[in-house]
Scaffold this motif. Structure first.
Motif, PDB file in Angstrom:
ATOM      1  N   GLY A  12       1.155  75.082  48.686  1.00 18.05           N
ATOM      2  CA  GLY A  12       0.071  75.993  49.020  1.00 18.05           C
ATOM      3  C   GLY A  12      -0.179  76.012  50.520  1.00 18.05           C
ATOM      4  N   TYR A  13      -1.022  76.951  50.957  1.00 22.69           N
ATOM      5  CA  TYR A  13      -1.299  77.098  52.380  1.00 22.69           C
ATOM      6  C   TYR A  13      -1.950  75.844  52.959  1.00 22.69           C
ATOM      7  CZ  TYR A  13      -2.792  78.877  56.845  1.00 22.69           C
ATOM      8  OH  TYR A  13      -2.973  79.035  58.199  1.00 22.69           O
ATOM      9  N   ASP A  14      -2.846  75.202  52.220  1.00 27.40           N
ATOM     10  CA  ASP A  14      -3.505  73.993  52.711  1.00 27.40           C
ATOM     11  C   ASP A  14      -2.489  72.892  52.991  1.00 27.40           C
ATOM     12  OD1 ASP A  14      -5.958  75.239  52.568  1.00 27.40           O
ATOM     13  OD2 ASP A  14      -6.487  74.356  50.625  1.00 27.40           O
ATOM     14  N   GLU A  15      -1.548  72.692  52.069  1.00 25.10           N
ATOM     15  CA  GLU A  15      -0.498  71.682  52.280  1.00 25.10           C
ATOM     16  C   GLU A  15       0.374  72.064  53.477  1.00 25.10           C
ATOM     17  OE1 GLU A  15       0.798  70.063  47.990  1.00 25.10           O
ATOM     18  OE2 GLU A  15       0.759  72.250  48.190  1.00 25.10           O
ATOM     19  N   TYR A  16       0.707  73.335  53.571  1.00 31.73           N
ATOM     20  CA  TYR A  16       1.501  73.839  54.689  1.00 31.73           C
ATOM     21  C   TYR A  16       0.819  73.525  56.023  1.00 31.73           C
ATOM     22  CZ  TYR A  16       3.080  77.302  58.099  1.00 31.73           C
ATOM     23  OH  TYR A  16       3.514  77.913  59.241  1.00 31.73           O
TER      24      TYR A  16
END
Length: 76
Positions: A12-16
């Motif tokens: 997901g974007y947060d992990e990215y």
């Protein structure tokens, strides 16, 4: 021949964002790119018997891949 292992995951974007920020703290951008980016173009080939395709379709963990790759539009 060197052994290579590649695994791909959806994140997901947060992990990215966490990963990118950690990497930026450790590494310098590639000096060959513009604004830290450059294009990569890969072309894959096979032999007359489609051996690489057959190995891939059979799900072989180890298979031969014939690849030509260029970076940043290089003609080299």
């Amino acid at each position: 021949m060197a052994e290579r292992r590649e695994e791909k995951y959806l994140i997901g974007y947060d992990e990215y964002s966490v990963i990118v920020n950690r990497i930026r703290a450790l590494l310098q951008p590639d000096s060959n790119g513009e604004n830290g980016r450059y294009s990569i173009c890969s072309m894959y080939f096979d032999d007359p018997y489609d051996s690489a395709l057959a190995e891939k379709e059979d799900g072989n963990a180890v298979h031969v891949k014939f690849r030509v790759r260029t970076y940043g539009g290089s003609k080299k």
